[in-house]
Structure formats: C-alpha cells, structure tokens
Design an enzyme around this catalytic site. Structure first.
Site, mmCIF file in Angstrom:
data_model
loop_
_atom_site.group_PDB
_atom_site.id
_atom_site.type_symbol
_atom_site.label_atom_id
_atom_site.label_comp_id
_atom_site.label_asym_id
_atom_site.label_seq_id
_atom_site.Cartn_x
_atom_site.Cartn_y
_atom_site.Cartn_z
ATOM 1 N N ASN A 114 37.349 42.416 41.723
ATOM 2 C CA ASN A 114 36.855 41.759 42.935
ATOM 3 C C ASN A 114 37.818 40.647 43.327
ATOM 4 O O ASN A 114 38.481 40.053 42.483
ATOM 5 C CB ASN A 114 35.470 41.156 42.696
ATOM 6 C CG ASN A 114 34.877 40.547 43.952
ATOM 7 O OD1 ASN A 114 35.003 41.118 45.051
ATOM 8 N ND2 ASN A 114 34.249 39.389 43.832
ATOM 9 N N HIS A 116 37.905 36.975 45.255
ATOM 10 C CA HIS A 116 36.991 35.905 45.666
ATOM 11 C C HIS A 116 37.804 34.744 46.224
ATOM 12 O O HIS A 116 38.761 34.289 45.581
ATOM 13 C CB HIS A 116 36.144 35.444 44.475
ATOM 14 C CG HIS A 116 35.149 34.399 44.863
ATOM 15 N ND1 HIS A 116 33.986 34.711 45.539
ATOM 16 C CD2 HIS A 116 35.163 33.057 44.728
ATOM 17 C CE1 HIS A 116 33.322 33.592 45.788
ATOM 18 N NE2 HIS A 116 34.020 32.579 45.305
ATOM 19 N N SER A 143 41.023 34.069 43.855
ATOM 20 C CA SER A 143 41.014 34.596 42.491
ATOM 21 C C SER A 143 40.713 36.089 42.521
ATOM 22 O O SER A 143 39.922 36.555 43.348
ATOM 23 C CB SER A 143 39.908 33.929 41.655
ATOM 24 O OG SER A 143 40.033 32.530 41.663
HETATM 25 C C1 GRF Z 1 38.187 38.015 51.820
HETATM 26 O O1 GRF Z 1 38.433 36.714 52.212
HETATM 27 C C2 GRF Z 1 37.779 38.065 50.385
HETATM 28 O O2 GRF Z 1 38.263 37.013 49.613
HETATM 29 C C3 GRF Z 1 36.292 37.978 50.461
HETATM 30 O O3 GRF Z 1 35.947 38.651 51.637
HETATM 31 C C4 GRF Z 1 37.017 38.625 52.544
HETATM 32 C C5 GRF Z 1 37.283 40.023 52.989
HETATM 33 O O4 GRF Z 1 38.147 40.080 54.077
HETATM 34 N N1 GRF Z 1 35.703 38.532 49.262
HETATM 35 P P1 GRF Z 1 38.714 41.491 54.552
HETATM 36 O O5 GRF Z 1 37.533 42.379 54.908
HETATM 37 O O6 GRF Z 1 39.561 42.054 53.472
HETATM 38 O O7 GRF Z 1 39.503 41.170 55.788
#
Ligand code: GRF
Length: 220
Positions: A114, A116, A143
């Site tokens: 994942n 984050h 992260s």
């Molecule tokens: C990203 O900022 C990621 O860190 C978070 O959700 C967002 C997803 O953006 N978990 P995208 O759909 O990849 O543009």
C-alpha cells in the site's frame, strides 16, 4: 518476454480514484527490463478514472462496487474471488479507499503493498496533508508498506520526504507528495517482483536481511 524465460510476476492493482499512481506503474511496466506485468486493475468505484487509464493501456479491469454489498465481509469475498481469477503474485493498492477485513489481509499476507501519503507511523488514516500542516511539521512525505491487519500499520518498505514551505496548502502539499509517490511506487514494485523484498514476522527483509529503517528515496 522471450519464449525460454519464465513468466514475469503478475501484478494486480486496486484503485478507487484518479489512478495517477496506477499510471506511473503502467508507464514503468512498459520499460523493457521491468520485471513484472500488470495483469488486471480492480476498482470499487464504477466511474473511477483509473479504469479508463487501464483500458487505454489494454489492461483487463473489473469493478466490485462496495455499494452493492451489505457487509464488508461480503464485499471482500467478492473482491477476493475476482482477484483469484488472475492468480497475482502481488496486489498493489494504489489509492484503494476501502478498509479490508482481517481475513482478506491474511489471505494475501506478504503479497500486498500500500502507498500512504505520510511519513508513517505519523498520520495514519485520512487528511494527512492537512494534519501535517496543522502540526507545524517542516517535513512530510510518502510511505510504502506491506499491508497487515493494522490499518496503515504494516512494516514500511520505503519512504520519500518533501519539505513543507510556509505557504503550502493541503493541495500544494498533496501535489508535491504525489510527485514523489510516482517515482517511489514503481521502484518498490520492481524490488518486489525481483524478489528483493519480503515480509518477515513484523519487519521487512531486503535482500534477505532485516531492514532497520525504511529505504529512502534521495532528496530532489
Ligand atoms: C495517493 O495520494 C496515495 O498516497 C493515497 O491515495 C492517493 C491516490 O492517488 N493512498 P491516485 O489515485 O494514484 O492518483
């Protein structure tokens, strides 16, 4: 891929939104030496732009709409059934905005990553950019971690930092962090596909050795 080579590890991406991280992975996977192939993109939001990106790249997609299920367990069971059709080697959560059940997470232990948008363990959950600003932090970041039962709490594989400027807003900070995300995620997925990172009992193994601290993307 040459006929005499073993098949590349299969990557399945789950997304919910615009899919900019998915796009970064698609772009990376087109590099000749990329050690994995994206076999499918799954989504819980029927209208997500991530689906469009996948279709444009000729990648199979599926939708499991959480609104069609009465419980998290039923949603996860259906999602799992879809995922298993592709027998992926790694599941990459790229902005997948659903909390997964313990059974689901356990079923894919050591095979699910994942991203984050914070320097974990700081700011698990939502609104990370606003929270970093409100706390007066001068450094923020992203992260990438193995997914375990604890929300945003699995062992961290890699991080990238951004500096917070006095005039940053949650939006400007999100933009800076996302630019780092798009570099970092393909690197980590590459490592996974090369067999360089594994999940130990509660730590990350990098090239067979426990990682004492997350890998760091060099500063800009
Ligand atoms: C990203 O900022 C990621 O860190 C978070 O959700 C967002 C997803 O953006 N978990 P995208 O759909 O990849 O543009």
């Amino acid at each position: 891929m040459k006929a005499d080579q073993t098949p590349l590890p299969k990557i399945l991406v789950l997304a919910s939104g615009s899919g900019t991280n998915l796009q970064a992975l698609i772009d990376a996977s087109r590099e000749r030496d990329f050690p994995g192939q994206i076999v499918a993109v799954g989504c819980n939001q029927p209208g997500a732009f991530a689906l469009e990106r996948a279709a444009q790249a000729n990648i199979e997609t599926f939708v499991v709409n959480h609104k069609n299920f009465e419980s998290r367990e039923e949603f996860d069971a259906s999602l799992m059934a879809e995922i298993l059709r592709y027998n992926p080697d790694v599941i990459v959560l790229a902005g997948f905005m659903r909390i997964l059940t313990t059974d689901f997470v356990r079923a894919f232990r050591g095979k699910m990553l994942n991203i984050h948008p914070s320097l974990l363990p700081k700011y698990t959950g939502l609104n990370t950019h606003r929270r970093a600003l409100e706390a007066g932090d001068t450094v923020h970041g992203v992260s990438i971690h193995f997914v375990t039962e604890e929300l945003d709490g699995g062992p961290v594989i890699a991080q990238a930092e951004v500096s917070i400027a006095p005039d940053d807003t949650p939006e400007s900070l999100a933009e800076k962090v996302q630019a780092r995300e798009h570099i970092l995620y393909p690197i980590v997925v590459r490592w996974f596909c090369e067999g360089r990172i594994q999940l130990g009992s509660d730590y990350v193994l990098f090239d067979g050795e426990p990682l004492n601290a997350p890998m760091r993307l060099p500063d800009n």
